[in-house]
Enzyme design. Sequence first.
Site, PDB file in Angstrom:
ATOM      1  N   GLU A 169       0.802  -1.230   0.000  1.00 45.77           N
ATOM      2  CA  GLU A 169       0.000   0.000   0.000  1.00 45.77           C
ATOM      3  C   GLU A 169       0.834   1.279   0.000  1.00 45.77           C
ATOM      4  OE1 GLU A 169      -2.815  -0.366   3.208  1.00 45.77           O
ATOM      5  OE2 GLU A 169      -4.175  -1.523   1.944  1.00 45.77           O
ATOM      6  N   GLU A 184      -6.805  -7.862  -0.695  1.00 44.93           N
ATOM      7  CA  GLU A 184      -7.415  -7.606   0.618  1.00 44.93           C
ATOM      8  C   GLU A 184      -8.818  -7.051   0.423  1.00 44.93           C
ATOM      9  OE1 GLU A 184      -5.355  -5.326   3.676  1.00 44.93           O
ATOM     10  OE2 GLU A 184      -3.425  -5.894   2.799  1.00 44.93           O
TER      11      GLU A 184
HETATM   12  C1  GAL Z   1      -4.938  -2.758   4.877  1.00 44.94           C
HETATM   13  C2  GAL Z   1      -3.516  -3.179   5.225  1.00 44.94           C
HETATM   14  C3  GAL Z   1      -3.493  -4.322   6.231  1.00 44.94           C
HETATM   15  C4  GAL Z   1      -4.453  -4.045   7.346  1.00 44.94           C
HETATM   16  C5  GAL Z   1      -5.811  -3.874   6.774  1.00 44.94           C
HETATM   17  C6  GAL Z   1      -6.866  -3.695   7.837  1.00 44.94           C
HETATM   18  O1  GAL Z   1      -4.974  -1.488   4.368  1.00 44.94           O
HETATM   19  O2  GAL Z   1      -2.829  -3.567   4.087  1.00 44.94           O
HETATM   20  O3  GAL Z   1      -2.214  -4.496   6.727  1.00 44.94           O
HETATM   21  O4  GAL Z   1      -4.057  -2.905   8.018  1.00 44.94           O
HETATM   22  O5  GAL Z   1      -5.801  -2.715   5.957  1.00 44.94           O
HETATM   23  O6  GAL Z   1      -8.098  -3.748   7.243  1.00 44.94           O
END
Ligand code: GAL
Length: 759
Positions: A390, A451
């Site tokens: 990110e 994710e």
């Molecule tokens: C994302 C990140 C993860 C975690 C997640 C929580 O943005 O890559 O490490 O923080 O959010 O939802």
Amino acid sequence: MQRLTQNLNLDWDYFPYDCGVWTRSQRDETVPVRVSLPHTNVELPYHNFSEREFCFVSWYRKSITVAESLRSHRILLDFEGVMTAATLYVNGQPAGPEHRGGYTPFSHDITAFLHFGEENQIEVRVDSTERPDIPPFGGTVDFLTFGGIYRDVHLRAVDPLHIDELFVRPRDLLSCGKRLEVDVWLKNHGDQRHHTTLAVQLCHLNGEVCRQVDCPVSVEAKATGQTTVTLESLAGIQLWDIDNPCLYEIRATLGNGDSFSTRFGFRQAEFREDGAFYLNGRTLKLRGLNRHQTFPYIGAAAPARLQRRDADILKHELDCNVVRTSHYPQSRHFLDRCDELGLLVLEEIPGWQHIGDAAWQELVIRDVEAMIRRDRNHPSIILWGVRINESPDHHELYSRTNALARQLDPTRATGGIRCIWDSELLEDVYTMNDFGYDLKPPAAARYLNTEFGGHMFPTKSFDQEERVQQHALRHARAHSLIGGMKSAGGIGWCAFDYNTHAGFGSGDRICYHGVMDIFRQPKFAAHFYASQVAPEKRVILEPASYWKMGDKNGDTPEQLVVFSNVEKIEVYVGAELRTTAWPDKAQYPHLPHAPFLIQGLGSLWGSHWQPLRLIGYIGDRMVAERLVAADGVPAQLHFAADDVELWADGADMTRLSLRITDAHGNLLPYASQPVTVMCQGPGQLVGDNPFPLPGGRGALYVRAARRAGIIRITANTPRLPTQHLTIHVRPLKKEQQGSRRLRKRRPSISQASRLIEVS
Ligand code: GAL
């Protein structure tokens, strides 16, 4: 000369402060603790602590004696992972520069510092502070790194001319001209050029040789050489696949006896232009979860057994076909198990949103190299993540990481995990974290969602039932949407709740984003994942409900959600068949097994509450039954160990899970009563004790001591019968021990452990 490798995990002296190198005067002042590796610099509660508690400098010390007869060898110390920076001292001298970064391995050649045939002091200064000069630090990261020598350490004695590395590249696997290219790197520390022979053998795991190629090799004095050997016409070999993870071994042996081997598998993994992922020429929709490597109480210092078990959970309990090692390279033991199970892996470099200065970026480049060189023989790994998770675009840095990855491993695609739409695509696959409820369409031909979920809907296993249910349905919805897209698949956030900094999570240092809790116990979302398995493998029938009258908004159970892979469910309330239900394919059209959303079961507030009975059918055959009792009175404390045997190495551990249930074994989420666990014998409990069960369940761990015997454990909670468990602690096998000195001539492998005396 044959190489000798000695595990050095046992019996270190640990100093939990910055004591400095050993001097004679220190001997009386400092009282070390005897520990085995993997080791965490401090054990903590599973939540409600400060991240500052593991941010300190500590020292580890050990003596070793290397036999006089090994004087002509190179002696190396191999560290698999030390968090976060480590400086090695041998006999009071620094044996190399400080190693910066806790997630990748490093080695030091200690030959010049050793006194052969005498006792040598090995000391490691471990800086576990969150140093802004080392990835992932510089900003604040949403996870905790913890500290200590938290992975294995080995001592290696090699001939000055030895094999340094192997890279096995299966080729043309879908044609009849299957072959194998094996890159072999040789190191010559000697003062003379060497000519010798190299034998490369393809073997079954039982050692049986399938094919052998011999060739002459030569390496210049004080140089590294590389050669590529090709094994052809391999028509008879078996492919490695998720359902048949067939592994082989490549063994390379030099004329001087030095031999080195690695496991691998024959498989072809491709992200194609049509948007799909292909394994061995067949499309496979990737369905998986992200995994952090941390555990309650012990941080990242989990022994091989716990590492391996996580892979088993992902494969067998959550029916995932892929896992992302967010946000760093993870334990060799975890990856080995992924190879053995047929669980695909996206592995990425350490980092989280922040990009540091030029020196920091050089460590990123070093991490790309270390990760790929360590792991490129794992068949389970299908994609390298070569961007800081990110982070914003950085053309120069990510051009370099991609070029390096492609040079080190031309067989795998690169990805770079991003959260900014339209960010620059320098990688082969557009790997995107899309947290929207309605996922956006793919932003590139080769696309993988890495994710979703997570902080958009944090959910504790002890939240009100409706939230835990909604959390599960969000995962189902995302996978259905992804199933309908031209996308390689989706990897949800995340498998297990994890410890984090104060700036994230619920304030108690936990991000409750897992489909399982921090103890690896399932939330309803875990049942959704489990229900995607083919029923021929395992029938799943799991109500996402505790079936209690008044625990919902509006009082009545308007909708009963059931995760199952059966075709039809009969729903009984008490003795009455209330309805027959089918999977909701209209709302979840692209799942192998859509959830059942069962309406109209409402009873009157205050009416006589009856048990729920579900009967699952495939065709006309009844294949599963579930009964959920109505009364909710605690009837039993379930107390179970994941393993009945441990090794007597002072580090091996297993989980002891606790659950309070009704008479039918159903979890009672408000039975948060304290449990006291007691242990006798060669073991030690790890965890909060007494333990107030959050959501009616929780876990402790038990760690084996350094002696064999029987551990007897009891668990007590008010008003329920005491539970007992027995665990056998087995003596270490010869090759697991580091011990005894030997003056040798030509050793056999079984003699190896006796050449190096460790204490
Ligand atoms: C994302 C990140 C993860 C975690 C997640 C929580 O943005 O890559 O490490 O923080 O959010 O939802």
